[in-house]
Design a protein around this motif. Structure first.
Motif, PDB file in Angstrom:
ATOM      1  N   ARG A  38     -52.312  21.951 -38.921  1.00  7.26           N
ATOM      2  CA  ARG A  38     -51.598  22.781 -37.959  1.00  7.26           C
ATOM      3  C   ARG A  38     -52.378  24.075 -37.815  1.00  7.26           C
ATOM      4  NH1 ARG A  38     -46.101  21.006 -37.386  1.00  7.26           N
ATOM      5  NH2 ARG A  38     -45.643  19.443 -38.944  1.00  7.26           N
ATOM      6  N   PRO A  39     -52.348  24.683 -36.638  1.00  5.92           N
ATOM      7  CA  PRO A  39     -53.060  25.954 -36.497  1.00  5.92           C
ATOM      8  C   PRO A  39     -52.458  26.998 -37.425  1.00  5.92           C
ATOM      9  CG  PRO A  39     -51.937  25.335 -34.449  1.00  5.92           C
ATOM     10  CD  PRO A  39     -51.669  24.261 -35.441  1.00  5.92           C
ATOM     11  N   PRO A  40     -53.278  27.919 -37.904  1.00  5.49           N
ATOM     12  CA  PRO A  40     -52.735  28.955 -38.792  1.00  5.49           C
ATOM     13  C   PRO A  40     -51.727  29.834 -38.056  1.00  5.49           C
ATOM     14  CG  PRO A  40     -55.019  29.416 -38.233  1.00  5.49           C
ATOM     15  CD  PRO A  40     -54.687  28.068 -37.659  1.00  5.49           C
ATOM     16  N   LEU A  41     -50.779  30.366 -38.808  1.00  3.31           N
ATOM     17  CA  LEU A  41     -49.794  31.265 -38.218  1.00  3.31           C
ATOM     18  C   LEU A  41     -50.472  32.552 -37.758  1.00  3.31           C
ATOM     19  CD1 LEU A  41     -46.889  30.882 -40.787  1.00  3.31           C
ATOM     20  CD2 LEU A  41     -47.044  29.892 -38.510  1.00  3.31           C
ATOM     21  N   ALA A  42     -50.034  33.047 -36.632  1.00  2.01           N
ATOM     22  CA  ALA A  42     -50.583  34.305 -36.125  1.00  2.01           C
ATOM     23  C   ALA A  42     -50.049  35.471 -36.952  1.00  2.01           C
ATOM     24  CB  ALA A  42     -50.199  34.482 -34.656  1.00  2.01           C
ATOM     25  N   LYS A  43     -50.899  36.444 -37.176  1.00  3.29           N
ATOM     26  CA  LYS A  43     -50.473  37.641 -37.904  1.00  3.29           C
ATOM     27  C   LYS A  43     -49.485  38.417 -37.043  1.00  3.29           C
ATOM     28  CE  LYS A  43     -54.724  38.077 -40.476  1.00  3.29           C
ATOM     29  NZ  LYS A  43     -55.883  38.905 -40.775  1.00  3.29           N
ATOM     30  N   SER A  44     -48.606  39.166 -37.699  1.00  8.92           N
ATOM     31  CA  SER A  44     -47.582  39.900 -36.954  1.00  8.92           C
ATOM     32  C   SER A  44     -48.198  40.916 -35.998  1.00  8.92           C
ATOM     33  CB  SER A  44     -46.600  40.574 -37.909  1.00  8.92           C
ATOM     34  OG  SER A  44     -47.268  41.518 -38.709  1.00  8.92           O
ATOM     35  N   SER A  45     -49.342  41.519 -36.356  1.00  5.50           N
ATOM     36  CA  SER A  45     -49.973  42.490 -35.450  1.00  5.50           C
ATOM     37  C   SER A  45     -50.416  41.806 -34.155  1.00  5.50           C
ATOM     38  CB  SER A  45     -51.153  43.182 -36.130  1.00  5.50           C
ATOM     39  OG  SER A  45     -52.148  42.240 -36.488  1.00  5.50           O
ATOM     40  N   LEU A  46     -50.922  40.586 -34.269  1.00  2.27           N
ATOM     41  CA  LEU A  46     -51.300  39.836 -33.075  1.00  2.27           C
ATOM     42  C   LEU A  46     -50.062  39.516 -32.247  1.00  2.27           C
ATOM     43  CD1 LEU A  46     -53.213  38.251 -31.250  1.00  2.27           C
ATOM     44  CD2 LEU A  46     -52.966  36.326 -32.823  1.00  2.27           C
ATOM     45  N   MET A  47     -48.999  39.104 -32.916  1.00  2.00           N
ATOM     46  CA  MET A  47     -47.763  38.787 -32.200  1.00  2.00           C
ATOM     47  C   MET A  47     -47.215  40.027 -31.501  1.00  2.00           C
ATOM     48  SD  MET A  47     -47.493  35.607 -32.471  1.00  2.00           S
ATOM     49  CE  MET A  47     -45.898  35.398 -31.713  1.00  2.00           C
ATOM     50  N   ASP A  48     -47.302  41.195 -32.139  1.00  6.04           N
ATOM     51  CA  ASP A  48     -46.853  42.442 -31.507  1.00  6.04           C
ATOM     52  C   ASP A  48     -47.646  42.717 -30.240  1.00  6.04           C
ATOM     53  OD1 ASP A  48     -44.970  42.849 -33.451  1.00  6.04           O
ATOM     54  OD2 ASP A  48     -46.155  44.325 -34.572  1.00  6.04           O
ATOM     55  N   ARG A  49     -48.968  42.521 -30.292  1.00 13.91           N
ATOM     56  CA  ARG A  49     -49.802  42.748 -29.097  1.00 13.91           C
ATOM     57  C   ARG A  49     -49.443  41.771 -27.983  1.00 13.91           C
ATOM     58  NH1 ARG A  49     -55.385  42.554 -31.797  1.00 13.91           N
ATOM     59  NH2 ARG A  49     -54.413  42.902 -33.777  1.00 13.91           N
ATOM     60  N   LEU A  50     -49.190  40.518 -28.357  1.00 11.19           N
ATOM     61  CA  LEU A  50     -48.814  39.528 -27.344  1.00 11.19           C
ATOM     62  C   LEU A  50     -47.463  39.873 -26.708  1.00 11.19           C
ATOM     63  CD1 LEU A  50     -49.909  36.257 -29.160  1.00 11.19           C
ATOM     64  CD2 LEU A  50     -51.020  37.339 -27.199  1.00 11.19           C
ATOM     65  N   ARG A  51     -46.531  40.367 -27.511  1.00  9.67           N
ATOM     66  CA  ARG A  51     -45.227  40.773 -26.972  1.00  9.67           C
ATOM     67  C   ARG A  51     -45.382  41.942 -26.004  1.00  9.67           C
ATOM     68  NH1 ARG A  51     -43.588  39.854 -32.585  1.00  9.67           N
ATOM     69  NH2 ARG A  51     -42.497  37.851 -32.617  1.00  9.67           N
ATOM     70  N   LYS A  52     -46.254  42.895 -26.344  1.00  9.90           N
ATOM     71  CA  LYS A  52     -46.507  44.036 -25.464  1.00  9.90           C
ATOM     72  C   LYS A  52     -47.065  43.539 -24.117  1.00  9.90           C
ATOM     73  CE  LYS A  52     -47.335  47.677 -28.838  1.00  9.90           C
ATOM     74  NZ  LYS A  52     -48.342  48.592 -29.416  1.00  9.90           N
ATOM     75  N   LEU A  53     -47.970  42.565 -24.169  1.00  6.92           N
ATOM     76  CA  LEU A  53     -48.524  42.004 -22.929  1.00  6.92           C
ATOM     77  C   LEU A  53     -47.440  41.373 -22.070  1.00  6.92           C
ATOM     78  CD1 LEU A  53     -51.832  40.349 -24.179  1.00  6.92           C
ATOM     79  CD2 LEU A  53     -51.627  42.328 -22.677  1.00  6.92           C
ATOM     80  N   ARG A  54     -46.430  40.804 -22.699  1.00  7.82           N
ATOM     81  CA  ARG A  54     -45.330  40.199 -21.964  1.00  7.82           C
ATOM     82  C   ARG A  54     -44.331  41.240 -21.494  1.00  7.82           C
ATOM     83  NH1 ARG A  54     -42.898  35.103 -25.006  1.00  7.82           N
ATOM     84  NH2 ARG A  54     -41.305  35.634 -23.522  1.00  7.82           N
ATOM     85  N   GLY A  55     -44.511  42.502 -21.924  1.00  6.16           N
ATOM     86  CA  GLY A  55     -43.615  43.557 -21.502  1.00  6.16           C
ATOM     87  C   GLY A  55     -42.407  43.730 -22.397  1.00  6.16           C
ATOM     88  N   GLU A  56     -42.445  43.141 -23.592  1.00  6.63           N
ATOM     89  CA  GLU A  56     -41.323  43.246 -24.519  1.00  6.63           C
ATOM     90  C   GLU A  56     -41.437  44.532 -25.328  1.00  6.63           C
ATOM     91  OE1 GLU A  56     -40.971  39.751 -26.973  1.00  6.63           O
ATOM     92  OE2 GLU A  56     -41.284  38.417 -25.279  1.00  6.63           O
ATOM     93  N   GLU A  57     -40.295  45.057 -25.759  1.00  2.00           N
ATOM     94  CA  GLU A  57     -40.270  46.209 -26.678  1.00  2.00           C
ATOM     95  C   GLU A  57     -40.742  45.762 -28.048  1.00  2.00           C
ATOM     96  OE1 GLU A  57     -39.066  49.563 -26.634  1.00  2.00           O
ATOM     97  OE2 GLU A  57     -39.172  49.426 -24.463  1.00  2.00           O
ATOM     98  N   VAL A  58     -41.625  46.540 -28.647  1.00  2.52           N
ATOM     99  CA  VAL A  58     -42.096  46.251 -29.991  1.00  2.52           C
ATOM    100  C   VAL A  58     -41.750  47.435 -30.856  1.00  2.52           C
ATOM    101  CG1 VAL A  58     -44.120  45.764 -31.411  1.00  2.52           C
ATOM    102  CG2 VAL A  58     -43.977  44.825 -29.111  1.00  2.52           C
TER     103      VAL A  58
END
Length: 59
Positions: A38-58
């Motif tokens: 399975r692909p490795p889990l994304a680090k939370s910092s990466l997930m935070d950046r992806l959420r920001k790109l989607r326009g979500e509050e981080v």
């Protein structure tokens, strides 16, 4: 492995994760090895950046 050897011996299949594909190969008597990967889990910092790109509050 040379192209000639590949044609003479047939391809070898290493299946990464897709169970149905692996079972289909076995049903056709194709030599295959299944690797439970399975692909490795994304680090939370990466997930935070992806959420920001989607326009979500981080927070």
């Amino acid at each position: 492995m040379s192209f000639k050897e590949l044609l003479e011996d047939g391809p070898k299949v290493v299946n990464l994760g897709m169970e149905r594909f692996y079972l289909d190969l076995l049903e056709q008597e194709v030599p295959a090895v299944k690797v439970n990967w399975r692909p490795p889990l994304a680090k939370s910092s990466l997930m935070d950046r992806l959420r920001k790109l989607r326009g979500e509050e981080v927070e």
